[in-house]
Structures are given as C-alpha cells and as structure tokens.
Design a protein around this motif. Structure first.
Motif, PDB file in Angstrom:
ATOM      1  N   VAL A 101      40.555  50.347  46.817  1.00  0.00           N
ATOM      2  CA  VAL A 101      41.303  49.823  45.672  1.00  0.00           C
ATOM      3  C   VAL A 101      42.765  50.247  45.781  1.00  0.00           C
ATOM      4  CG1 VAL A 101      41.642  50.030  43.165  1.00  0.00           C
ATOM      5  CG2 VAL A 101      39.339  49.690  44.081  1.00  0.00           C
ATOM      6  N   LEU A 102      42.991  51.534  45.987  1.00  0.00           N
ATOM      7  CA  LEU A 102      44.361  52.053  46.044  1.00  0.00           C
ATOM      8  C   LEU A 102      45.126  51.503  47.251  1.00  0.00           C
ATOM      9  CD1 LEU A 102      43.630  55.723  44.977  1.00  0.00           C
ATOM     10  CD2 LEU A 102      44.684  53.915  43.585  1.00  0.00           C
ATOM     11  N   ARG A 103      44.467  51.398  48.388  1.00  0.00           N
ATOM     12  CA  ARG A 103      45.124  50.872  49.592  1.00  0.00           C
ATOM     13  C   ARG A 103      45.524  49.419  49.397  1.00  0.00           C
ATOM     14  NH1 ARG A 103      43.178  47.758  53.165  1.00  0.00           N
ATOM     15  NH2 ARG A 103      41.010  48.281  52.775  1.00  0.00           N
ATOM     16  N   MET A 104      44.595  48.610  48.869  1.00  0.00           N
ATOM     17  CA  MET A 104      44.899  47.189  48.665  1.00  0.00           C
ATOM     18  C   MET A 104      46.040  47.015  47.666  1.00  0.00           C
ATOM     19  SD  MET A 104      41.173  45.396  48.727  1.00  0.00           S
ATOM     20  CE  MET A 104      41.296  43.972  49.786  1.00  0.00           C
ATOM     21  N   LEU A 105      46.059  47.828  46.645  1.00  0.00           N
ATOM     22  CA  LEU A 105      47.135  47.747  45.666  1.00  0.00           C
ATOM     23  C   LEU A 105      48.469  48.160  46.294  1.00  0.00           C
ATOM     24  CD1 LEU A 105      47.664  46.943  42.775  1.00  0.00           C
ATOM     25  CD2 LEU A 105      47.202  49.298  42.104  1.00  0.00           C
TER      26      LEU A 105
ATOM     27  N   PRO B 178      54.948  42.841  41.108  1.00  0.00           N
ATOM     28  CA  PRO B 178      53.832  43.183  40.217  1.00  0.00           C
ATOM     29  C   PRO B 178      52.505  42.554  40.628  1.00  0.00           C
ATOM     30  CG  PRO B 178      55.004  41.355  39.280  1.00  0.00           C
ATOM     31  CD  PRO B 178      55.693  41.692  40.601  1.00  0.00           C
ATOM     32  N   LYS B 179      52.313  42.252  41.896  1.00  0.00           N
ATOM     33  CA  LYS B 179      51.073  41.620  42.353  1.00  0.00           C
ATOM     34  C   LYS B 179      49.869  42.500  42.055  1.00  0.00           C
ATOM     35  CE  LYS B 179      52.829  37.919  44.230  1.00  0.00           C
ATOM     36  NZ  LYS B 179      52.582  36.617  43.683  1.00  0.00           N
ATOM     37  N   THR B 180      48.735  41.843  41.831  1.00  0.00           N
ATOM     38  CA  THR B 180      47.495  42.537  41.498  1.00  0.00           C
ATOM     39  C   THR B 180      46.419  42.201  42.524  1.00  0.00           C
ATOM     40  OG1 THR B 180      46.852  40.703  40.063  1.00  0.00           O
ATOM     41  CG2 THR B 180      48.003  42.558  39.012  1.00  0.00           C
ATOM     42  N   VAL B 181      45.291  42.867  42.390  1.00  0.00           N
ATOM     43  CA  VAL B 181      44.160  42.698  43.305  1.00  0.00           C
ATOM     44  C   VAL B 181      42.944  42.258  42.499  1.00  0.00           C
ATOM     45  CG1 VAL B 181      42.627  43.920  44.915  1.00  0.00           C
ATOM     46  CG2 VAL B 181      45.052  44.505  44.838  1.00  0.00           C
TER      47      VAL B 181
ATOM     48  N   ILE C  25      36.413  38.666  33.392  1.00  0.00           N
ATOM     49  CA  ILE C  25      37.231  38.649  34.603  1.00  0.00           C
ATOM     50  C   ILE C  25      38.454  39.528  34.399  1.00  0.00           C
ATOM     51  CG2 ILE C  25      38.632  37.164  36.093  1.00  0.00           C
ATOM     52  CD1 ILE C  25      36.641  34.894  35.329  1.00  0.00           C
ATOM     53  N   TYR C  26      38.771  40.315  35.414  1.00  0.00           N
ATOM     54  CA  TYR C  26      39.926  41.211  35.338  1.00  0.00           C
ATOM     55  C   TYR C  26      40.578  41.310  36.704  1.00  0.00           C
ATOM     56  CZ  TYR C  26      37.066  44.793  37.631  1.00  0.00           C
ATOM     57  OH  TYR C  26      36.281  45.494  38.523  1.00  0.00           O
ATOM     58  N   ARG C  27      41.776  41.874  36.699  1.00  0.00           N
ATOM     59  CA  ARG C  27      42.489  42.153  37.937  1.00  0.00           C
ATOM     60  C   ARG C  27      42.959  43.593  37.895  1.00  0.00           C
ATOM     61  NH1 ARG C  27      43.281  37.955  41.360  1.00  0.00           N
ATOM     62  NH2 ARG C  27      44.973  39.043  42.414  1.00  0.00           N
ATOM     63  N   ILE C  28      43.214  44.124  39.079  1.00  0.00           N
ATOM     64  CA  ILE C  28      43.625  45.509  39.220  1.00  0.00           C
ATOM     65  C   ILE C  28      45.112  45.523  39.554  1.00  0.00           C
ATOM     66  CG2 ILE C  28      43.217  47.667  40.456  1.00  0.00           C
ATOM     67  CD1 ILE C  28      40.530  46.083  41.447  1.00  0.00           C
ATOM     68  N   GLY C  29      45.869  46.274  38.782  1.00  0.00           N
ATOM     69  CA  GLY C  29      47.298  46.373  39.033  1.00  0.00           C
ATOM     70  C   GLY C  29      47.787  47.798  38.863  1.00  0.00           C
ATOM     71  N   ARG C  30      49.076  47.929  38.931  1.00  0.00           N
ATOM     72  CA  ARG C  30      49.668  49.233  38.688  1.00  0.00           C
ATOM     73  C   ARG C  30      49.564  49.547  37.190  1.00  0.00           C
ATOM     74  NH1 ARG C  30      51.318  46.890  42.916  1.00  0.00           N
ATOM     75  NH2 ARG C  30      51.865  48.042  44.773  1.00  0.00           N
TER      76      ARG C  30
ATOM     77  N   SER D 272      51.637  50.319  35.036  1.00  0.00           N
ATOM     78  CA  SER D 272      52.651  49.572  34.294  1.00  0.00           C
ATOM     79  C   SER D 272      53.358  48.672  35.285  1.00  0.00           C
ATOM     80  CB  SER D 272      53.655  50.508  33.624  1.00  0.00           C
ATOM     81  OG  SER D 272      54.320  51.264  34.607  1.00  0.00           O
ATOM     82  N   GLY D 273      53.699  47.494  34.859  1.00  0.00           N
ATOM     83  CA  GLY D 273      54.433  46.596  35.732  1.00  0.00           C
ATOM     84  C   GLY D 273      53.597  45.571  36.451  1.00  0.00           C
ATOM     85  N   GLY D 274      52.256  45.660  36.384  1.00  0.00           N
ATOM     86  CA  GLY D 274      51.425  44.612  36.971  1.00  0.00           C
ATOM     87  C   GLY D 274      51.411  43.433  36.017  1.00  0.00           C
ATOM     88  N   SER D 275      51.548  42.247  36.539  1.00  0.00           N
ATOM     89  CA  SER D 275      51.624  41.089  35.654  1.00  0.00           C
ATOM     90  C   SER D 275      50.288  40.399  35.466  1.00  0.00           C
ATOM     91  CB  SER D 275      52.621  40.065  36.225  1.00  0.00           C
ATOM     92  OG  SER D 275      52.089  39.487  37.389  1.00  0.00           O
ATOM     93  N   GLY D 276      49.301  40.794  36.255  1.00  0.00           N
ATOM     94  CA  GLY D 276      48.030  40.114  36.173  1.00  0.00           C
ATOM     95  C   GLY D 276      47.976  38.867  37.029  1.00  0.00           C
ATOM     96  N   SER D 277      49.052  38.562  37.727  1.00  0.00           N
ATOM     97  CA  SER D 277      49.031  37.399  38.625  1.00  0.00           C
ATOM     98  C   SER D 277      48.817  37.880  40.035  1.00  0.00           C
ATOM     99  CB  SER D 277      50.343  36.618  38.508  1.00  0.00           C
ATOM    100  OG  SER D 277      51.413  37.430  38.906  1.00  0.00           O
ATOM    101  N   GLY D 278      48.033  37.124  40.788  1.00  0.00           N
ATOM    102  CA  GLY D 278      47.628  37.578  42.094  1.00  0.00           C
ATOM    103  C   GLY D 278      48.594  37.280  43.126  1.00  0.00           C
TER     104      GLY D 278
END
Length: 95
Positions: free
Chosen positions: A15-19, A25-28, A82-87, A89-95
């Motif tokens: 998870v951390l590596r992919m992020l 602000p890209k998410t996984v 459905i969810y996405r993984i981001g930082r 703060s600053g993740g926008s939820g868009s992939g």
C-alpha cells in the motif's frame, strides 16, 4: 490460504509503496494493491480485498494514509463501499 498469498506486513508495505509511486494527489485503488500482490487471477486477488481493507484502516489510524470516498477524506473506522487510498491530506480521490 490468504497468508500464503501475502502477509499483513507485505500488504501494508505494498500500500505504502504504491502510494509513494504516485504523484500527489493521485490515489490507489485497493484492488490494485490486491492484484499487485496476488497477480491477475481474480479468484486469488479477491481473497485479499478484506485483508487490504484492514491494513488500510490500520495505516489510516496511524496517520500514514487517508481513505477517500467520492473524492473526500472519510473516517477510516466508519466507511462503506468503494474507496481509494491516498495521502492523509491532499489526496483528491481521483486515480
């Protein structure tokens, strides 16, 4: 069987590596994490979806990732669907 696919620490690390590989602000997507660990066989990677979710909730509780739904940061202890993984703060939820 799931532990033979990936351990909890392997899931967390993935998870951390992919992020880290994404520009903010890209998410996984959690399924990307599962497929990254288990390969493209849907029957196999789907077994990892709940363990991935548990690892994400844990990482979010530590402040290391954020959980996003519909582009918004949500409570990692109280979200559905459905969810996405981001930082955190600053993740926008868009992939």
């Amino acid at each position: 069987m799931i532990q033979h696919i990936a351990s909890h620490s392997q899931i967390r690390d993935t998870v951390l590596r992919m992020l880290d590989e994404r520009e903010p602000p890209k998410t996984v997507c959690p399924s990307e994490v599962a497929r990254g660990l288990a390969g493209s066989d849907e029957k196999v990677w789907r077994l990892l979806m709940q363990p991935v979710r548990r690892a994400v909730v844990e990482l979010a509780g530590e402040g290391r990732v954020g959980v996003y739904r519909k582009g918004r940061l949500v409570d990692p202890q109280d979200f559905k669907g459905i969810y996405r993984i981001g930082r955190p703060s600053g993740g926008s939820g868009s992939g």
